[in-house]
Design a protein around this motif. Structure first.
Motif, mmCIF file in Angstrom:
data_model
loop_
_atom_site.group_PDB
_atom_site.id
_atom_site.type_symbol
_atom_site.label_atom_id
_atom_site.label_comp_id
_atom_site.label_asym_id
_atom_site.label_seq_id
_atom_site.Cartn_x
_atom_site.Cartn_y
_atom_site.Cartn_z
ATOM 1 N N LEU A 90 0.715 -1.048 0.329
ATOM 2 C CA LEU A 90 -0.112 0.155 -0.119
ATOM 3 C C LEU A 90 0.541 1.022 0.329
ATOM 4 C CD1 LEU A 90 -1.974 -2.162 0.839
ATOM 5 C CD2 LEU A 90 -2.591 -0.094 2.553
ATOM 6 N N GLY A 91 0.109 2.465 -1.055
ATOM 7 C CA GLY A 91 0.851 3.377 -0.525
ATOM 8 C C GLY A 91 0.510 4.517 -0.061
ATOM 9 N N ARG A 92 -0.416 5.312 -1.092
ATOM 10 C CA ARG A 92 -0.660 7.123 -0.295
ATOM 11 C C ARG A 92 -1.993 6.116 0.690
ATOM 12 N NH1 ARG A 92 -2.329 8.598 -6.170
ATOM 13 N NH2 ARG A 92 -2.741 5.943 -6.993
ATOM 14 N N ALA A 93 -2.670 4.840 0.652
ATOM 15 C CA ALA A 93 -3.863 4.656 1.655
ATOM 16 C C ALA A 93 -3.022 4.723 2.985
ATOM 17 C CB ALA A 93 -4.374 3.840 0.798
ATOM 18 N N ALA A 94 -1.838 4.055 2.792
ATOM 19 C CA ALA A 94 -0.739 3.896 4.079
ATOM 20 C C ALA A 94 -0.634 5.829 4.582
ATOM 21 C CB ALA A 94 0.084 3.049 4.123
ATOM 22 N N TYR A 95 -0.315 5.856 3.908
ATOM 23 C CA TYR A 95 0.130 7.845 4.141
ATOM 24 C C TYR A 95 -0.808 8.101 4.319
ATOM 25 C CZ TYR A 95 3.145 11.500 4.488
ATOM 26 O OH TYR A 95 4.313 12.375 5.404
ATOM 27 N N ALA A 96 -1.971 8.287 3.906
ATOM 28 C CA ALA A 96 -3.183 8.574 5.191
ATOM 29 C C ALA A 96 -4.188 8.417 5.648
ATOM 30 C CB ALA A 96 -4.178 9.050 3.364
ATOM 31 N N ASP A 97 -4.006 7.434 6.128
ATOM 32 C CA ASP A 97 -4.753 6.720 6.912
ATOM 33 C C ASP A 97 -3.768 5.822 8.100
ATOM 34 O OD1 ASP A 97 -6.590 5.783 9.072
ATOM 35 O OD2 ASP A 97 -7.740 5.149 7.554
ATOM 36 N N PRO A 98 -2.613 5.788 8.676
ATOM 37 C CA PRO A 98 -1.732 5.104 8.412
ATOM 38 C C PRO A 98 -2.285 4.494 9.733
ATOM 39 C CG PRO A 98 -1.379 7.935 9.687
ATOM 40 C CD PRO A 98 -2.307 7.690 8.411
ATOM 41 N N HIS A 99 -2.845 4.932 10.776
ATOM 42 C CA HIS A 99 -3.645 3.664 11.605
ATOM 43 C C HIS A 99 -4.620 2.307 11.064
ATOM 44 C CE1 HIS A 99 -5.377 2.421 15.886
ATOM 45 N NE2 HIS A 99 -4.373 2.682 16.172
ATOM 46 N N LEU A 100 -4.257 2.340 9.943
ATOM 47 C CA LEU A 100 -4.801 1.318 9.009
ATOM 48 C C LEU A 100 -3.814 -0.259 8.962
ATOM 49 C CD1 LEU A 100 -3.696 0.171 5.489
ATOM 50 C CD2 LEU A 100 -4.986 2.211 5.261
ATOM 51 N N LEU A 101 -2.361 0.622 9.298
ATOM 52 C CA LEU A 101 -1.523 -1.406 9.738
ATOM 53 C C LEU A 101 -1.494 -1.462 11.412
ATOM 54 C CD1 LEU A 101 -0.250 1.208 7.378
ATOM 55 C CD2 LEU A 101 1.429 0.684 8.850
ATOM 56 N N ALA A 102 -2.295 -0.594 12.118
ATOM 57 C CA ALA A 102 -2.599 -0.761 13.366
ATOM 58 C C ALA A 102 -2.891 -2.662 13.258
ATOM 59 C CB ALA A 102 -4.023 -0.542 14.298
#
Length: 332
Positions: A227-239
């Motif tokens: 993931l690129g921009r999605a992970a940057y725009a909503d980083p907490h999805l990595l949680a």
């Protein structure tokens, strides 16, 4: 390197995935594979090594992405990157910018798989860490079925076993780099067909994936998602990455937990002379979709760049988003 190390990756993004961004993302996920911004081989060889290559040990696993087309220079840069402690050296064969094309590297090299193979072979001999390739499914009017197979077969023969594939063509004439991220149609199926044809290779898909839910169907057939921009725009999805994709048992960190831990890092970096906004610009999306997120972002955007801005700006932003000082600090 573990076989599942690329199961979830954050894409290398110019002007975004710097060392502060990567440290911040590592606080959210311990397992996601992170990458540097693309760095030219010349920058590694002749630039300020600490500025170009420096990173925090907490960032592991982390890969250094190189750009270039000269096998000798890339080999020397790969050796230096491995010596600095990077877990992987990745060769950029996907960037479509004019500047990159003028240097004859990036996506334009998909038209010359033999040269890419020569580069990969030289890098592999020089660096005692894996060498991987990030590419597109094709460029311009190439037949993406035939050309991608030829490219991957040729480069794999040179020793590359991991390909991170952006499921779009790159149009080198007529589209800007920004347009190349959206305008060429996605063809996820082409990446799936590549994996089916070359099952022994590690194939990671990139492009148009915005959540773990969207990643799930790909992970049933491929080795990983990026993931690129999605992970940057909503980083907490990595949680949820560690628990959902790597089987970790630890409770995911809350947004405030992440911010509190990042503040300790910010204080340390401020003492080293780093400007506050160089770090806080990466946390603007941390509270994406949460109450008072817009006021949190605005407070940082209006204050973190000011001369002498210190940790108190981030403490105030935390108080805002936690509701502790909403009326006092963030009256609208």
């Amino acid at each position: 390197m573990k076989l599942d190390s690329h199961r979830f990756c954050v894409a290398p993004m110019m002007e975004w995935t710097d060392r502060h961004c990567r440290y911040f993302l590592r606080l959210i996920s311990a397992r996601a594979f992170l990458y540097t911004e693309m760095v030219t081989a010349e920058a590694v060889l002749f630039g300020d090594k600490e500025r170009v290559l420096g990173f925090d040990a907490a960032e592991h696993p982390v890969g250094l992405q190189l750009g270039g087309c000269n096998p000798e220079k890339l080999a020397a840069a790969a050796r230096i990157g491995a010596d600095w402690g990077y877990d992987e050296i990745n060769l950029n064969i996907g960037c479509p910018s004019d500047r990159v094309q003028s240097g004859r590297f990036g996506a334009c090299l998909m038209a010359d798989p033999e040269l890419v193979a020569e580069c990969v072979s030289a890098m592999g001999e020089a660096a005692a860490v894996p060498v991987t390739v990030k590419c597109r499914i094709g460029i311009d009017d190439q037949d993406a079925e035939k050309s991608l197979d030829r490219f991957v077969d040729t480069v794999a023969e040179a020793g590359c076993s991991t390909f991170l594939v952006h499921a779009r063509k790159a149009w080198l004439d007529g589209l800007s780099p920004k347009e190349n991220r959206d305008v060429p149609p996605l063809d996820h199926g082409r990446v799936h067909r590549l994996k089916a044809r070359r099952p022994q290779l590690e194939i990671v898909i990139n492009g148009g994936i915005a959540s773990l839910e969207e990643a799930a169907p790909h992970l049933r057939h491929l080795d990983g998602v990026m993931l690129g921009r999605a992970a940057y725009a909503d980083p907490h999805l990595l949680a949820e990455v560690d628990r959902a994709l790597y089987g970790a048992n630890a409770q995911p960190p809350t947004r405030l937990d992440v911010l509190d831990r990042f503040m300790a890092y910010v204080e340390r970096e401020l003492a080293r002379g780093v400007r506050l906004n160089a770090m806080t610009r990466h946390v603007l999306g941390l509270f994406h979709g949460q109450p008072r997120a817009r006021v949190f972002r605005r407070h940082l955007a209006e204050n973190a760049h000011l001369d002498g801005a210190g940790i108190e700006v981030l403490e105030q932003a935390r108080a805002i988003v936690a509701g502790e000082a909403y009326r006092a600090v963030a009256a609208e």
